[in-house]
Design a protein around this motif. Structure first.
Motif, PDB file in Angstrom:
ATOM      1  N   LYS A   3    -129.652  28.571 -11.779  1.00 37.02           N
ATOM      2  CA  LYS A   3    -128.720  28.157 -12.827  1.00 37.02           C
ATOM      3  C   LYS A   3    -128.673  26.640 -12.972  1.00 37.02           C
ATOM      4  O   LYS A   3    -128.688  26.106 -14.083  1.00 37.02           O
ATOM      5  N   PHE A   4    -128.589  25.945 -11.842  1.00 35.01           N
ATOM      6  CA  PHE A   4    -128.471  24.497 -11.947  1.00 35.01           C
ATOM      7  C   PHE A   4    -129.762  23.880 -12.496  1.00 35.01           C
ATOM      8  O   PHE A   4    -129.724  22.872 -13.215  1.00 35.01           O
ATOM      9  N   GLN A   5    -130.932  24.503 -12.190  1.00 35.30           N
ATOM     10  CA  GLN A   5    -132.185  23.990 -12.722  1.00 35.30           C
ATOM     11  C   GLN A   5    -132.284  24.219 -14.231  1.00 35.30           C
ATOM     12  O   GLN A   5    -132.767  23.347 -14.967  1.00 35.30           O
ATOM     13  N   ARG A   6    -131.805  25.371 -14.686  1.00 35.91           N
ATOM     14  CA  ARG A   6    -131.808  25.634 -16.134  1.00 35.91           C
ATOM     15  C   ARG A   6    -130.904  24.651 -16.864  1.00 35.91           C
ATOM     16  O   ARG A   6    -131.228  24.159 -17.941  1.00 35.91           O
ATOM     17  N   LEU A   7    -129.747  24.345 -16.248  1.00 34.68           N
ATOM     18  CA  LEU A   7    -128.834  23.383 -16.843  1.00 34.68           C
ATOM     19  C   LEU A   7    -129.463  21.987 -16.855  1.00 34.68           C
ATOM     20  O   LEU A   7    -129.369  21.259 -17.864  1.00 34.68           O
ATOM     21  N   ALA A   8    -130.120  21.638 -15.782  1.00 34.03           N
ATOM     22  CA  ALA A   8    -130.789  20.339 -15.722  1.00 34.03           C
ATOM     23  C   ALA A   8    -131.884  20.247 -16.775  1.00 34.03           C
ATOM     24  O   ALA A   8    -132.035  19.213 -17.446  1.00 34.03           O
ATOM     25  N   GLU A   9    -132.654  21.314 -16.953  1.00 30.96           N
ATOM     26  CA  GLU A   9    -133.720  21.318 -17.956  1.00 30.96           C
ATOM     27  C   GLU A   9    -133.158  21.147 -19.364  1.00 30.96           C
ATOM     28  O   GLU A   9    -133.808  20.542 -20.225  1.00 30.96           O
ATOM     29  N   HIS A  10    -131.963  21.662 -19.605  1.00 38.23           N
ATOM     30  CA  HIS A  10    -131.315  21.483 -20.908  1.00 38.23           C
ATOM     31  C   HIS A  10    -131.116  19.995 -21.197  1.00 38.23           C
ATOM     32  O   HIS A  10    -131.426  19.514 -22.301  1.00 38.23           O
TER      33      HIS A  10
END
Length: 472
Positions: A3-10
């Motif tokens: 989840k945190f990686q997906r948010l960072a990629e955003h």
């Protein structure tokens, strides 16, 4: 992807598409949790990841901001024509590989500011150990090192995927002490050792003192020149090699896993030992701590040297060595030149590791160094001439800078007159190849009100000096 990686990629996508330009302030963490329907933990980890990888930076009491990203820079690489046997003694008097300053300046010596060190927690460990001190603590210590510390160290290293036995490790008085004993174990006066170029000035000092010859092997943005190094081994020109492989001082790069594996295999194939100075491996700016070449060493030809001192407290002078197949010879040299390492310091370090406080400190200081490196880069990129090249280190606490045409030996002397200490490129080689390069330490925060040496002003003054030198 978590989840945190997906948010960072955003956020990375928004930065790449200029929806969040350089200098833009990011939403507060609480706002992020509401906008993206994530927990505070997820939002915090995403911002930490972005900060660690250089996309954003934090300003105390102000929030998070988009970085002006410094592009990877290709620095000059030593040519094959200069790969010759050299006696560093012939160059040390004029170079001064580790120049002495009569004053302290935070831009000179590679070290972390005292205010960033866990002094209170370390003092608590010292008090606990001293309170329960038993008689053995005041006797000669185990020459190999206190078993409690060796066990604590092996448990700590196991978290990085390094499965060593406590019986394989030797505790020393710092990394440079580990390297010195390895050189003395493996070679004799007059023998030739392959080193990286550029090479940490302290290692050149050591090799000069020990009367060893050197051949410098080029290290560029993509790592070490393996074909040239293998050529030296094939021709039998070197008795051993001495390389840093992670977060190299001065250029900050790390060799790829493929190169580290190749180095370990070459050492075994040609039965030529490799000393690995890995003093900065825990100071990675990346998500994961890089593995040493020792990880791929199947036959014991890699002698791995490390230290607690550089990341925790230089004054502790506490390091370790994994001598591999040379354990008996290394211990013989260690026994003849040392009665062991201070028992109290070893016990305190073991306590600090076993309480989890050392690991916590490493985690914090890695983020702090990544942030500070970025802040220094921003100041330098705005204040130096347009043709200046600034390194993008993968770890450590120093920056390597090139300004074509600038005489950095003269710059170093001029800066000394202003009570500013830097290291010219001449300190890192026996050749004149890096004389337009210099190194600065980034271990001090750039917050004038928070530290006594006013590092920010020293950095700006250095940039003004460079501008005036270039414009002459």
């Amino acid at each position: 992807m978590s989840k945190f990686q997906r948010l960072a990629e955003h956020f990375i996508e928004q930065i790449n598409h200029q929806k969040l330009p350089a200098g833009a302030r990011l939403p507060a963490l609480r706002k992020v949790t509401k906008q993206h329907q994530v927990s505070m933990t997820t939002a915090t980890r995403a911002y930490q990841y972005l900060q660690q990888t250089g996309w954003i930076y934090a300003r105390p009491q102000a929030g998070y901001f988009v970085s002006s990203r410094i592009k990877d820079t290709a620095f000059p690489v030593l040519t094959q024509l200069l790969m010759e046997q050299r006696d560093p003694k012939k160059y040390a008097p004029s170079r001064g590989y580790n120049p002495y300053s009569a004053f302290f300046s935070p831009l000179g010596t590679s070290m972390i500011a005292p205010q960033l060190l866990p002094s209170t927690a370390l003092q608590r460990s010292i008090k606990r150990v001293a309170h329960r001190a038993s008689q053995p603590l005041f006797q000669y210590p185990d020459i190999q090192g206190d078993m409690i510390l060796r066990s604590a160290l092996t448990d700590h290293l196991r978290r990085y995927g390094l499965a060593f036995s406590s019986q394989e490790l030797v505790i020393t008085n710092g990394c440079i002490d580990s390297v010195k004993k390895a050189i003395e174990t493996l070679t004799r006066e007059g023998d030739t050792i392959a080193i990286g170029s550029p090479c940490f000035s302290g290692l050149l000092d050591l090799l000069t003192t020990l009367s060893r010859q050197v051949i410098e092997v080029p290290i560029g943005q993509d790592g070490i020149d393996l074909p040239q190094f293998e050529g030296l081994l094939k021709q039998g020109k070197v008795k051993a090699s001495l390389f840093s492989t992670n977060n190299i001082n001065p250029n900050g790069i790390s060799f790829s896993n493929q190169q580290k594996q190749a180095l370990a295999e070459l050492a075994a194939r040609y039965q030529t030992p490799m000393i690995e100075d890995d003093v900065y491996f825990e100071l990675s700016h990346q998500k994961d701590v890089p593995l040493p070449a020792k990880y791929w060493d199947q036959q014991g030809y890699v002698i791995w040297c490390g230290s607690f001192s550089k990341i925790l407290a230089e004054g502790m002078r506490l390091g370790w060595c994994h001598p591999g197949r040379y354990f008996s010879d290394y211990m013989r040299k260690h026994t003849l030149t040392s009665f062991g390492v201070n028992g109290l310091v070893q016990s305190c370090m073991a306590e600090f590791i076993n309480t989890g406080e050392y690991r916590s400190h490493v985690h914090k200081v890695r983020y702090q160094m990544a942030q500070q490196i970025h802040q220094y880069q921003q100041v330098l990129s705005k204040s130096l001439p347009e043709n200046a090249k600034i390194s993008t280190p993968q770890g450590g606490m120093v920056l390597w800078i090139q300004i074509p045409g600038l005489n950095t030996v003269q710059l170093e002397a001029d800066a000394q007159q202003l009570k500013i200490d830097i290291r010219s490129g001449a300190c890192f080689s026996t050749h004149d190849f890096y004389r337009d390069c210099f190194r600065i330490n980034c271990g001090w925060p750039l917050e004038p009100k928070a530290e006594q040496h006013n590092t920010h002003q020293q950095l700006l003054t250095l940039c003004e000096l460079i501008q005036s030198s270039v414009n002459k």
